[in-house]
Design a protein around this motif. Structure first.
Motif, PDB file in Angstrom:
ATOM      1  N   ILE A 103     -32.122 -59.632  -4.620  1.00 55.39           N
ATOM      2  CA  ILE A 103     -32.793 -58.669  -5.498  1.00 55.39           C
ATOM      3  C   ILE A 103     -31.951 -57.401  -5.531  1.00 55.39           C
ATOM      4  O   ILE A 103     -31.542 -56.896  -4.486  1.00 55.39           O
ATOM      5  CB  ILE A 103     -34.208 -58.341  -5.001  1.00 55.39           C
ATOM      6  N   ILE A 104     -31.670 -56.925  -6.716  1.00 58.84           N
ATOM      7  CA  ILE A 104     -30.967 -55.657  -6.851  1.00 58.84           C
ATOM      8  C   ILE A 104     -31.982 -54.599  -7.255  1.00 58.84           C
ATOM      9  O   ILE A 104     -32.771 -54.805  -8.184  1.00 58.84           O
ATOM     10  CB  ILE A 104     -29.803 -55.731  -7.860  1.00 58.84           C
ATOM     11  N   GLU A 105     -32.003 -53.491  -6.521  1.00 54.91           N
ATOM     12  CA  GLU A 105     -32.926 -52.389  -6.773  1.00 54.91           C
ATOM     13  C   GLU A 105     -32.150 -51.129  -7.128  1.00 54.91           C
ATOM     14  O   GLU A 105     -31.140 -50.821  -6.497  1.00 54.91           O
ATOM     15  CB  GLU A 105     -33.796 -52.113  -5.549  1.00 54.91           C
ATOM     16  N   ILE A 106     -32.639 -50.418  -8.112  1.00 56.70           N
ATOM     17  CA  ILE A 106     -32.018 -49.177  -8.553  1.00 56.70           C
ATOM     18  C   ILE A 106     -33.087 -48.092  -8.572  1.00 56.70           C
ATOM     19  O   ILE A 106     -34.134 -48.257  -9.203  1.00 56.70           O
ATOM     20  CB  ILE A 106     -31.398 -49.322  -9.952  1.00 56.70           C
ATOM     21  N   GLU A 107     -32.844 -47.016  -7.863  1.00 56.25           N
ATOM     22  CA  GLU A 107     -33.752 -45.868  -7.858  1.00 56.25           C
ATOM     23  C   GLU A 107     -32.971 -44.626  -8.240  1.00 56.25           C
ATOM     24  O   GLU A 107     -31.799 -44.469  -7.878  1.00 56.25           O
ATOM     25  CB  GLU A 107     -34.412 -45.715  -6.491  1.00 56.25           C
ATOM     26  N   VAL A 108     -33.626 -43.730  -8.973  1.00 56.44           N
ATOM     27  CA  VAL A 108     -32.920 -42.553  -9.475  1.00 56.44           C
ATOM     28  C   VAL A 108     -33.927 -41.438  -9.737  1.00 56.44           C
ATOM     29  O   VAL A 108     -35.110 -41.690  -9.985  1.00 56.44           O
ATOM     30  CB  VAL A 108     -32.150 -42.907 -10.774  1.00 56.44           C
ATOM     31  N   ASP A 109     -33.466 -40.188  -9.664  1.00 58.15           N
ATOM     32  CA  ASP A 109     -34.280 -39.039 -10.021  1.00 58.15           C
ATOM     33  C   ASP A 109     -34.078 -38.726 -11.501  1.00 58.15           C
ATOM     34  O   ASP A 109     -32.938 -38.672 -11.994  1.00 58.15           O
ATOM     35  CB  ASP A 109     -33.889 -37.812  -9.201  1.00 58.15           C
ATOM     36  N   LEU A 110     -35.173 -38.510 -12.196  1.00 51.59           N
ATOM     37  CA  LEU A 110     -35.171 -38.208 -13.629  1.00 51.59           C
ATOM     38  C   LEU A 110     -35.858 -36.877 -13.864  1.00 51.59           C
ATOM     39  O   LEU A 110     -36.958 -36.646 -13.335  1.00 51.59           O
ATOM     40  CB  LEU A 110     -35.924 -39.319 -14.377  1.00 51.59           C
ATOM     41  N   TYR A 111     -35.231 -35.988 -14.632  1.00 50.40           N
ATOM     42  CA  TYR A 111     -35.864 -34.706 -14.960  1.00 50.40           C
ATOM     43  C   TYR A 111     -36.444 -34.752 -16.359  1.00 50.40           C
ATOM     44  O   TYR A 111     -35.731 -35.011 -17.335  1.00 50.40           O
ATOM     45  CB  TYR A 111     -34.873 -33.545 -14.870  1.00 50.40           C
ATOM     46  N   VAL A 112     -37.740 -34.486 -16.473  1.00 49.53           N
ATOM     47  CA  VAL A 112     -38.430 -34.424 -17.753  1.00 49.53           C
ATOM     48  C   VAL A 112     -38.454 -32.970 -18.205  1.00 49.53           C
ATOM     49  O   VAL A 112     -38.990 -32.108 -17.508  1.00 49.53           O
ATOM     50  CB  VAL A 112     -39.861 -34.981 -17.627  1.00 49.53           C
ATOM     51  N   GLY A 113     -37.876 -32.693 -19.343  1.00 49.27           N
ATOM     52  CA  GLY A 113     -37.833 -31.334 -19.859  1.00 49.27           C
ATOM     53  C   GLY A 113     -39.130 -30.921 -20.520  1.00 49.27           C
ATOM     54  O   GLY A 113     -40.180 -31.541 -20.339  1.00 49.27           O
ATOM     55  N   GLY A 114     -39.062 -29.881 -21.337  1.00 46.20           N
ATOM     56  CA  GLY A 114     -40.242 -29.366 -22.015  1.00 46.20           C
ATOM     57  C   GLY A 114     -40.654 -30.218 -23.204  1.00 46.20           C
ATOM     58  O   GLY A 114     -40.029 -31.233 -23.518  1.00 46.20           O
ATOM     59  N   ALA A 115     -41.730 -29.786 -23.870  1.00 46.61           N
ATOM     60  CA  ALA A 115     -42.210 -30.506 -25.048  1.00 46.61           C
ATOM     61  C   ALA A 115     -41.107 -30.611 -26.082  1.00 46.61           C
ATOM     62  O   ALA A 115     -40.305 -29.686 -26.274  1.00 46.61           O
ATOM     63  CB  ALA A 115     -43.429 -29.782 -25.634  1.00 46.61           C
ATOM     64  N   SER A 116     -41.041 -31.762 -26.751  1.00 44.28           N
ATOM     65  CA  SER A 116     -39.949 -32.018 -27.685  1.00 44.28           C
ATOM     66  C   SER A 116     -40.432 -32.871 -28.847  1.00 44.28           C
ATOM     67  O   SER A 116     -41.343 -33.691 -28.704  1.00 44.28           O
ATOM     68  CB  SER A 116     -38.802 -32.728 -26.962  1.00 44.28           C
ATOM     69  N   THR A 117     -39.805 -32.695 -29.988  1.00 43.33           N
ATOM     70  CA  THR A 117     -40.055 -33.564 -31.139  1.00 43.33           C
ATOM     71  C   THR A 117     -39.004 -34.656 -31.243  1.00 43.33           C
ATOM     72  O   THR A 117     -39.051 -35.464 -32.170  1.00 43.33           O
ATOM     73  CB  THR A 117     -40.063 -32.747 -32.444  1.00 43.33           C
ATOM     74  N   SER A 118     -38.070 -34.685 -30.306  1.00 44.99           N
ATOM     75  CA  SER A 118     -36.993 -35.673 -30.365  1.00 44.99           C
ATOM     76  C   SER A 118     -37.516 -37.075 -30.114  1.00 44.99           C
ATOM     77  O   SER A 118     -38.279 -37.319 -29.178  1.00 44.99           O
ATOM     78  CB  SER A 118     -35.913 -35.340 -29.336  1.00 44.99           C
ATOM     79  N   LYS A 119     -37.078 -38.003 -30.957  1.00 50.71           N
ATOM     80  CA  LYS A 119     -37.426 -39.412 -30.792  1.00 50.71           C
ATOM     81  C   LYS A 119     -36.377 -40.155 -29.971  1.00 50.71           C
ATOM     82  O   LYS A 119     -36.387 -41.391 -29.906  1.00 50.71           O
ATOM     83  CB  LYS A 119     -37.591 -40.064 -32.164  1.00 50.71           C
ATOM     84  N   ASN A 120     -35.455 -39.417 -29.372  1.00 49.61           N
ATOM     85  CA  ASN A 120     -34.461 -40.039 -28.488  1.00 49.61           C
ATOM     86  C   ASN A 120     -35.137 -40.871 -27.408  1.00 49.61           C
ATOM     87  O   ASN A 120     -36.259 -40.559 -26.978  1.00 49.61           O
ATOM     88  CB  ASN A 120     -33.607 -38.974 -27.790  1.00 49.61           C
ATOM     89  N   GLY A 121     -34.460 -41.894 -26.959  1.00 44.91           N
ATOM     90  CA  GLY A 121     -34.864 -42.611 -25.765  1.00 44.91           C
ATOM     91  C   GLY A 121     -33.820 -42.354 -24.692  1.00 44.91           C
ATOM     92  O   GLY A 121     -32.620 -42.475 -24.949  1.00 44.91           O
TER      93      GLY A 121
END
Length: 333
Positions: A103-121
């Motif tokens: 089993i390969i496991e990947i863990e990472v820290d993600l920063y969620v910014g402020g409110a946005s209208t961007s439809k980016n993924g």
């Protein structure tokens, strides 16, 4: 390599795991990660970039507990369809794993910014050798604030890369916060698991890509349908492990935006002094090694930890209060 993006839940048991790769970006130089976005020239840390401008892939100084982090800016329109950042060599690392650690496991820290209208993924994907199958993935959309799982899946006979809700109705992440998120892929069974704050435990699906060699981990910024604005995402502290069973971090193990505690000296030869700047009431403290093994658990608070007897290396100290939880890297030498 070029790739195509197509978008359309188990109890954790701690076992001995192998760390294949770690990445905290602290040794990098602030600025552009790469000098080219053609996907052919390696930049800092042997990373390759494909699509967009070199300025879309940045090392920035976050300060505090994160120090330097990776920042990727998504497209401002629907083109290019996606930006990719990756490094080669994962199949070789996977080939060094101990027998049974499939089993390969990947863990990472993600920063969620402020409110946005961007439809980016903004995504982290584990690809197969063809670059078309997502063996395991996580996808965050700024416009909705929803984090979803992604996997190559057989949907009533149609094979494709599909998105999956992590909780009923979708897992929404709070703005302006750091989160510890994780995913795993079982080489033998194709099972994909995800874990993140807001989930009661790891959840997943049986994917349709068993016995595919994990080939590449990509940080991706996709344009999104009808997108008209860019958004940026920050990533930090990625770990990649090979294990025989699920060891994804507990769902609430994430780094808070507000500093809960300080630990010094760090690095240390044995004694760690701990201070809580906000005088918050501490519920518990826990020290684990890089393989996820719990070394010390303390109910309540102590102002000093003695780790003189422990081997030199990296440990993770987590302190939880009634309103937050924070993890810091402790170096023993």
């Amino acid at each position: 390599m070029k790739k195509t993006l197509l978008f359309t839940l188990l109890t954790a048991t701690f076992v001995s795991a192998q760390t294949l790769q770690t990445e905290d970006f602290n040794s990098y130089t602030v600025g552009n990660v790469c000098t080219s976005t053609a996907g052919t020239t390696a930049g800092q840390g042997s990373y390759y970039a494909y699509n967009g401008a070199v300025t879309d892939y940045q090392i920035v100084s976050e300060g505090g507990v994160h120090d330097k982090v990776l920042q990727i800016a998504g497209p401002a329109s629907t083109t290019p369809t996606a930006l990719y950042l990756w490094k080669d060599g994962l199949p070789t690392l996977w080939g060094t794993r101990t027998t049974g650690n499939d089993i390969i496991e990947i863990e990472v820290d993600l920063y969620v910014g402020g409110a946005s209208t961007s439809k980016n993924g903004h995504l982290i994907y584990l690809y197969d050798s063809t670059g078309s199958k997502v063996l395991a993935g996580l996808r965050f959309v700024p416009e909705t604030g929803v984090l979803a799982g992604v996997a190559y899946y057989n949907n009533a006979g149609t094979l494709n890369n599909y998105s999956f809700n992590l909780v009923t109705g979708g897992l929404t992440l709070a703005a302006n916060s750091w989160y510890r998120i994780g995913m795993s892929y079982n080489y033998n069974t194709g099972q994909v698991l995800w874990n993140a704050p807001g989930m009661t435990g790891a959840a997943g699906v049986i994917g349709a890509a068993s016995t595919n060699v994990p080939t590449e981990i990509d940080f991706v910024a996709s344009a999104g349908t009808s997108n008209a604005s860019s958004s940026t995402m920050k990533w930090d502290n990625m770990t990649v492990k090979a294990t025989s069973t699920n060891t994804l971090l507990p769902a609430q193990s994430f780094q808070a935006e507000i500093e809960v505690f300080t630990a010094f000296p760090n690095p240390t030869t044995g004694i760690i002094n701990i201070d809580t700047p906000n005088n918050a009431e501490v519920k518990n403290m826990q020290l684990v090694d890089v393989n996820g093994r719990v070394i010390k658990t303390i109910n309540g608070f102590v102002s000093q930890l003695d780790i003189t007897s422990l081997s030199n290396g990296v440990y993770m100290l987590t302190i939880e209060t009634a309103t937050a939880k924070e993890t810091k890297k402790i170096i023993k030498n």
